[in-house]
Design a protein around this motif. Structure first.
Motif, PDB file in Angstrom:
ATOM      1  N   HIS A   1       0.816  -1.215   0.000  1.00  7.66           N
ATOM      2  CA  HIS A   1       0.000   0.000   0.000  1.00  7.66           C
ATOM      3  C   HIS A   1       0.852   1.270   0.000  1.00  7.66           C
ATOM      4  CE1 HIS A   1      -3.576  -2.411   0.433  1.00  7.66           C
ATOM      5  NE2 HIS A   1      -3.004  -3.058   1.421  1.00  7.66           N
ATOM      6  N   ARG A   2       2.058   1.140  -0.478  1.00  7.54           N
ATOM      7  CA  ARG A   2       2.938   2.310  -0.583  1.00  7.54           C
ATOM      8  C   ARG A   2       2.330   3.316  -1.557  1.00  7.54           C
ATOM      9  NH1 ARG A   2       8.491   0.244  -1.603  1.00  7.54           N
ATOM     10  NH2 ARG A   2       8.560   0.384   0.658  1.00  7.54           N
ATOM     11  N   PRO A   3       2.298   4.584  -1.166  1.00  9.17           N
ATOM     12  CA  PRO A   3       1.709   5.593  -2.062  1.00  9.17           C
ATOM     13  C   PRO A   3       2.415   5.629  -3.415  1.00  9.17           C
ATOM     14  CG  PRO A   3       2.071   6.508   0.127  1.00  9.17           C
ATOM     15  CD  PRO A   3       2.709   5.156   0.113  1.00  9.17           C
TER      16      PRO A   3
ATOM     17  N   GLY B   1      13.361  14.046   9.005  1.00 10.58           N
ATOM     18  CA  GLY B   1      12.261  13.875   9.950  1.00 10.58           C
ATOM     19  C   GLY B   1      12.239  12.462  10.518  1.00 10.58           C
ATOM     20  N   PRO B   2      11.274  12.216  11.425  1.00  9.51           N
ATOM     21  CA  PRO B   2      11.245  10.928  12.140  1.00  9.51           C
ATOM     22  C   PRO B   2      10.943   9.737  11.218  1.00  9.51           C
ATOM     23  CG  PRO B   2       9.366  12.291  12.750  1.00  9.51           C
ATOM     24  CD  PRO B   2      10.241  13.141  11.905  1.00  9.51           C
ATOM     25  N   PRO B   3      11.214   8.519  11.688  1.00  6.26           N
ATOM     26  CA  PRO B   3      11.013   7.318  10.873  1.00  6.26           C
ATOM     27  C   PRO B   3       9.549   7.107  10.467  1.00  6.26           C
ATOM     28  CG  PRO B   3      12.197   6.802  12.903  1.00  6.26           C
ATOM     29  CD  PRO B   3      11.736   8.218  13.022  1.00  6.26           C
ATOM     30  N   GLY B   4       9.386   6.497   9.317  1.00  5.40           N
ATOM     31  CA  GLY B   4       8.058   6.062   8.896  1.00  5.40           C
ATOM     32  C   GLY B   4       7.077   7.161   8.590  1.00  5.40           C
ATOM     33  N   THR B   5       7.560   8.304   8.134  1.00  3.44           N
ATOM     34  CA  THR B   5       6.673   9.434   7.896  1.00  3.44           C
ATOM     35  C   THR B   5       6.566   9.787   6.420  1.00  3.44           C
ATOM     36  OG1 THR B   5       8.554  10.836   8.427  1.00  3.44           O
ATOM     37  CG2 THR B   5       6.917  10.467  10.167  1.00  3.44           C
ATOM     38  N   GLY B   6       7.291   9.071   5.572  1.00  4.53           N
ATOM     39  CA  GLY B   6       7.107   9.248   4.135  1.00  4.53           C
ATOM     40  C   GLY B   6       8.286   9.848   3.374  1.00  4.53           C
ATOM     41  N   LYS B   7       9.455   9.877   3.948  1.00  5.74           N
ATOM     42  CA  LYS B   7      10.608  10.498   3.271  1.00  5.74           C
ATOM     43  C   LYS B   7      11.009   9.713   2.013  1.00  5.74           C
ATOM     44  CE  LYS B   7      13.078  10.233   7.036  1.00  5.74           C
ATOM     45  NZ  LYS B   7      11.994   9.742   7.920  1.00  5.74           N
ATOM     46  N   THR B   8      11.325   8.448   2.207  1.00  5.88           N
ATOM     47  CA  THR B   8      11.711   7.620   1.062  1.00  5.88           C
ATOM     48  C   THR B   8      10.557   7.536   0.058  1.00  5.88           C
ATOM     49  OG1 THR B   8      13.101   6.339   2.561  1.00  5.88           O
ATOM     50  CG2 THR B   8      12.652   5.370   0.406  1.00  5.88           C
ATOM     51  N   THR B   9       9.367   7.392   0.601  1.00  7.26           N
ATOM     52  CA  THR B   9       8.186   7.322  -0.256  1.00  7.26           C
ATOM     53  C   THR B   9       8.056   8.570  -1.123  1.00  7.26           C
ATOM     54  OG1 THR B   9       7.067   6.044   1.456  1.00  7.26           O
ATOM     55  CG2 THR B   9       5.681   7.032  -0.221  1.00  7.26           C
ATOM     56  N   LEU B  10       8.242   9.725  -0.500  1.00  6.91           N
ATOM     57  CA  LEU B  10       8.105  10.994  -1.224  1.00  6.91           C
ATOM     58  C   LEU B  10       9.095  11.072  -2.394  1.00  6.91           C
ATOM     59  CD1 LEU B  10       6.670  13.671  -1.413  1.00  6.91           C
ATOM     60  CD2 LEU B  10       8.092  14.552   0.449  1.00  6.91           C
TER      61      LEU B  10
HETATM   62  N1  LIG Z   1       2.677  10.343   4.832  1.00  5.18           N
HETATM   63  C1  LIG Z   1       2.325   9.086   4.515  1.00  5.18           C
HETATM   64  N2  LIG Z   1       1.163   8.832   3.872  1.00  5.18           N
HETATM   65  C2  LIG Z   1       0.836   7.573   3.555  1.00  5.18           C
HETATM   66  N3  LIG Z   1       1.596   6.486   3.818  1.00  5.18           N
HETATM   67  C3  LIG Z   1       2.757   6.685   4.444  1.00  5.18           C
HETATM   68  C4  LIG Z   1       3.195   7.976   4.815  1.00  5.18           C
HETATM   69  N4  LIG Z   1       4.373   7.884   5.422  1.00  5.18           N
HETATM   70  C5  LIG Z   1       4.689   6.590   5.424  1.00  5.18           C
HETATM   71  N5  LIG Z   1       3.740   5.848   4.838  1.00  5.18           N
HETATM   72  C6  LIG Z   1       3.734   4.399   4.725  1.00  5.18           C
HETATM   73  O1  LIG Z   1       4.788   3.920   5.524  1.00  5.18           O
HETATM   74  C7  LIG Z   1       5.752   3.232   4.754  1.00  5.18           C
HETATM   75  C8  LIG Z   1       7.136   3.676   5.159  1.00  5.18           C
HETATM   76  O2  LIG Z   1       7.334   5.023   4.782  1.00  5.18           O
HETATM   77  P1  LIG Z   1       8.775   5.562   4.332  1.00  5.18           P
HETATM   78  O3  LIG Z   1       9.639   4.431   3.951  1.00  5.18           O
HETATM   79  O4  LIG Z   1       8.535   6.616   3.303  1.00  5.18           O
HETATM   80  O5  LIG Z   1       9.261   6.176   5.682  1.00  5.18           O
HETATM   81  P2  LIG Z   1      10.568   7.023   5.930  1.00  5.18           P
HETATM   82  O6  LIG Z   1      10.127   8.395   6.332  1.00  5.18           O
HETATM   83  O7  LIG Z   1      11.470   6.923   4.757  1.00  5.18           O
HETATM   84  O8  LIG Z   1      11.153   6.278   7.194  1.00  5.18           O
HETATM   85  P3  LIG Z   1      12.703   6.045   7.628  1.00  5.18           P
HETATM   86  O9  LIG Z   1      13.135   7.308   8.273  1.00  5.18           O
HETATM   87  O10 LIG Z   1      12.612   4.930   8.601  1.00  5.18           O
HETATM   88  O11 LIG Z   1      13.447   5.697   6.377  1.00  5.18           O
HETATM   89  C9  LIG Z   1       5.393   3.530   3.305  1.00  5.18           C
HETATM   90  O12 LIG Z   1       5.615   2.422   2.501  1.00  5.18           O
HETATM   91  C10 LIG Z   1       3.951   3.870   3.328  1.00  5.18           C
HETATM   92  O13 LIG Z   1       3.205   2.685   3.168  1.00  5.18           O
END
Ligand SMILES: Nc1ncnc2c1ncn2[C@@H]1O[C@H](COP(=O)(O)OP(=O)(O)OP(=O)(O)O)[C@@H](O)[C@H]1O
Ligand SMILES: [Mg+2]
Length: 389
Positions: A7-9, A43-52
């Protein structure tokens, strides 16, 4: 595949709670060349950086070229592969985005790699997106100057809940609102952690009854039905109606109404069998006042109905209010009037109440056609309305 991957954006609009950062990235890729050639998403983990970064590539129809910390350390690879890739327009003239993910993986002793990165930024012909949790260390001071800094904020719990709900919809699953709220709060802004928790909980359906018991004493009939129809039979289910604010008889009607929405074929037949057994106990309870049979009625309706299925069910089913409740209510109303008329009649003409009830169809005709008797019986408006119906 984990739900996080699945479900990655893939579009900017799928990235929730990061509107400002999304706008900045859009502008950065659009105006590339005019200002700084790299951005740092921090920013903090799991907030969408890599995804963006990946979405930015998808949305601009660019390919993504990913470098990691060890790539930056590898001098040979750098000269032969990375430098050419970063400098030349690809032959297909396809756009490209360079992603340096998790740059804070580099340590102070990697200062050489950091200066390599700074050098690459100076010669790149493609937009560079760098991600990091923490960019404020001294070692990154020079790098910071070369980059536009874009903050990626932790996601508030409501937004996380929305993300979770949209995933459940796609997965065709139901998880109670309470659980979603508690996941969303617990993860403190980390969407990845929330999605992981959601996936874990969805695998342990039988966890749900105790969850409900603790969090929500007054579970409604819809949740109770869901627990019974969707889960495997467990002893926890025996208590599931304790917190439903309906009588067992009404619950029986709810189950009867909604069984066909969940069970098919053999399961359906089995469920009806248990239901009819429950109904027999119910009859005995009323006729013989055997209240201890309530226990059996309960077991059949909770554990029994749950056990009728072959395997746990997923997906969302919307349950209906039983039509029979309305019919029974109407029937009871009618019955109450019939009884009160029969009582009045039996007093007036000195026959037993039971007999008056048994012969009610005749009595009804007599009373109906004789207004004198109606007066003597002192029938009220409702009773008269019943007679004339
Ligand atoms: N803002 C968001 N909107 C929707 N889904 C999100 C968002 N942020 C994270 N996710 C979900 O969480 C997963 C992990 O996000 P991502 O890998 O972009 O985090 P990150 O910010 O790069 O974390 P890290 O700092 O640990 O690398 C994504 O695959 C997505 O499914
Ligand atoms: Mg990341």
């Amino acid at each position: 595949m984990t739900w996080n991957e699945k479900h990655r954006p893939i579009c900017f609009i799928d990235i929730k709670g990061q509107q400002l950062a999304v706008e900045k990235i859009k502008a950065f890729t659009k105006n590339f060349g005019l200002e700084k050639k790299a951005v740092i998403l921090y920013g903090p983990p799991g907030t969408g950086k890599t995804t963006l970064a990946h979405v930015a590539a998808l949305e601009t129809n660019a390919e993504i070229f990913e470098l990691n910390a060890s790539d930056l350390r590898n001098k040979e690879k750098l000269e032969n592969i990375l430098k050419p890739a970063i400098q030349q327009k690809s032959l297909t003239k396809k756009k490209k985005i360079i992603l340096i993910d998790e740059v804070d993986g580099l340590s102070v002793s990697d200062w050489g790699s950091i200066s390599t990165l700074i050098y690459l930024i100076s010669i790149t012909t493609y937009p560079v997106i760098i991600t990091a949790n923490n960019i404020w260390g001294k070692k990154f001071a020079d790098l910071r100057k070369k980059c536009e800094l874009i903050q990626i904020k932790e996601i508030d719990y409501r937004t996380i809940k929305e993300i979770l709900i949209s995933i459940l919809k796609k997965e065709n699953l139901f998880i109670s609102n309470d659980i979603l709220t508690s996941i969303a709060i617990k993860v403190k802004g980390d969407v990845r952690a929330a999605i992981n928790d959601l996936q874990t909980i969805s695998n342990f359906k039988e966890v749900q009854p105790s969850f409900f018991d603790e969090r929500n004493k007054e579970i409604d009939i819809f949740n109770a039905l869901r627990l019974i129809f969707k889960n495997k039979a467990t002893t926890e289910l025996l208590n599931v109606f304790d917190s439903v604010n309906l009588s067992l008889d009404e619950i029986l009607l709810w189950i009867e109404e909604n069984i066909p929405a969940e069970y098919k074929g053999e399961e359906l037949a089995k469920a009806y069998e248990y239901l009819s057994k429950a109904d027999i106990f119910k009859g005995r309870i009323y006729k013989q006042q055997y209240w201890r049979f309530l226990v059996y009625e309960n077991i059949l309706l909770s554990y029994g109905i749950a056990a009728a299925k072959k395997s746990a069910k997923t997906g969302f089913t919307s349950y209906k209010k039983p039509e029979r409740i309305l019919k029974i209510w109407m029937h009871n109303q009618a019955h109450a009037k019939k009884k009160s008329i029969a009582q009045k009649y039996s007093k007036l003409v000195h026959v037993g109440e039971k007999r008056a009830m048994a012969e009610f169809s005749i009595i009804k005709q007599i009373v109906k056609s004789n207004s004198e008797i109606q007066k003597q019986l002192k029938l009220n408006e409702e009773e008269l309305a019943y007679l004339n119906n």
